[in-house]
Design an enzyme around this catalytic site. Sequence first.
Site, short mmCIF file in Angstrom:
data_model
loop_
_atom_site.label_atom_id
_atom_site.label_comp_id
_atom_site.label_asym_id
_atom_site.label_seq_id
_atom_site.Cartn_x
_atom_site.Cartn_y
_atom_site.Cartn_z
N ASP A 1 12.21 11.06 -3.20
CA ASP A 1 11.85 10.63 -1.86
C ASP A 1 12.07 11.80 -0.91
O ASP A 1 12.55 12.86 -1.35
CB ASP A 1 12.66 9.39 -1.43
CG ASP A 1 11.80 8.43 -0.58
OD1 ASP A 1 11.24 8.90 0.43
OD2 ASP A 1 11.70 7.25 -0.95
N HIS B 1 0.12 0.77 -1.05
CA HIS B 1 -0.55 -0.12 -0.09
C HIS B 1 -0.32 0.34 1.36
O HIS B 1 -0.99 -0.16 2.26
CB HIS B 1 -0.11 -1.57 -0.28
CG HIS B 1 1.26 -1.90 0.24
ND1 HIS B 1 1.57 -3.13 0.77
CD2 HIS B 1 2.40 -1.17 0.30
CE1 HIS B 1 2.85 -3.15 1.13
NE2 HIS B 1 3.37 -1.98 0.84
#
Length: 408
Positions: free
Chosen positions: A254, A308
């Site tokens: 991340d 998404h």
Amino acid sequence: MSRLNDLAAEIAKSTEEVSEYFSTNNLPQPSFEISAPIDAFATAPSDIQNARTKAIEASIELQQLLNGNVNVMIPDTNASSMRAIYRFKIANQFPIGEEISYSELADRCDLYEHDLRRLIRYAIVRYRVFKEARKGYIQHTAASKLLAESTSIQNVMALIFEETWPANAKSGYSLANDTPLSIYSFLASHPDRAKRFSSSMATTSESGMAALAKLYDWSALSPGSTVVDVGGARGHVSAYLAQRFPHLNFVVQDLPAVVAGSEMSGEDDAVYYVPSDVIDRVTLQAHDFFTPQPIIGAAVYLIRYTLHNWSDAYAAKMLRYLVHAMAPRGQIVVQDHMLPEPGTLSLLREREIRGMDLIMLSLFNSREREEADWAGLFDMADERLKLMSAKRLEEGSASAVIVAALEG
């Protein structure tokens, strides 16, 4: 019998099942009182959850039929009262279990009394927030107690009224905030909003992780195989999988601020951590997934509820970097929402996922995808990348575990 009678009968039958469950198990019935549990159905078995859903869906249809076709089309919710209650911290202005006059509460909130009264009285009849036990004096309900005491609920209110609602009204997050930046770039320069936003979104259910462990055959991977958790925050999901599959190693990637657990990331150290029993097999690595993937030849690249958030062009770019790093037998495992065929999910589930699809549009200019859209996205990233399987987490779920691999 008419449809009205059928719906009324369903409501009565399902409600009786639910009520009997609480009575038989000596559990408190659902209530708006401050003593009520936060979620009376949290531990209810699946048959009671299903009865609850049936009662709610029948109630919705019955109300719509009785309201008529014109009223069905007209939005009936004015959220300004809840926005004011959130903005002026009205629920925090007097103790739980006590009452306060509108006059005194208005002084504490620095509002006109007549404006405060009209806002609260609407919230009472529309949202069950507060109650007016005697004229001119209000008390807390279970809902207003949550607003006063729960940081997570306050973060959800912030997400709705400071991020989502303005973006919906202006048909776009950048328009609502008068900025050319994307939502991520904008929040990076507003640390307080970034922290609230991350906290409101940072929930991972045990059932979702259990489904991920079940619906992909992790046990079939060779001992010592590496799984790269792309955009995996600070390792909560990888730690969960590592505990259940001790033959695997995990690299959690991340952004630097997230991996470091800084205030900018909005993550909670009490939730996002790697337990000591798997710390030798779960490594955190700073990485931007819009740059070349540094781990070459991993057995699996895992992406959870990330694609998404991005339009097809950006999602394909992210996948393309993974394709360049994949081994011939490597796979990409995606856990994400998957839009249903219309009418195939329950009314409540379909409303939830269709609403989420519109939130993706207004906040991120992205979208939720049907199974065919996922196949198209993989092809857009690389024509060799093929959809191998797509399994919903459970019957009626709006999420799925989707697997892609290179062909040939």
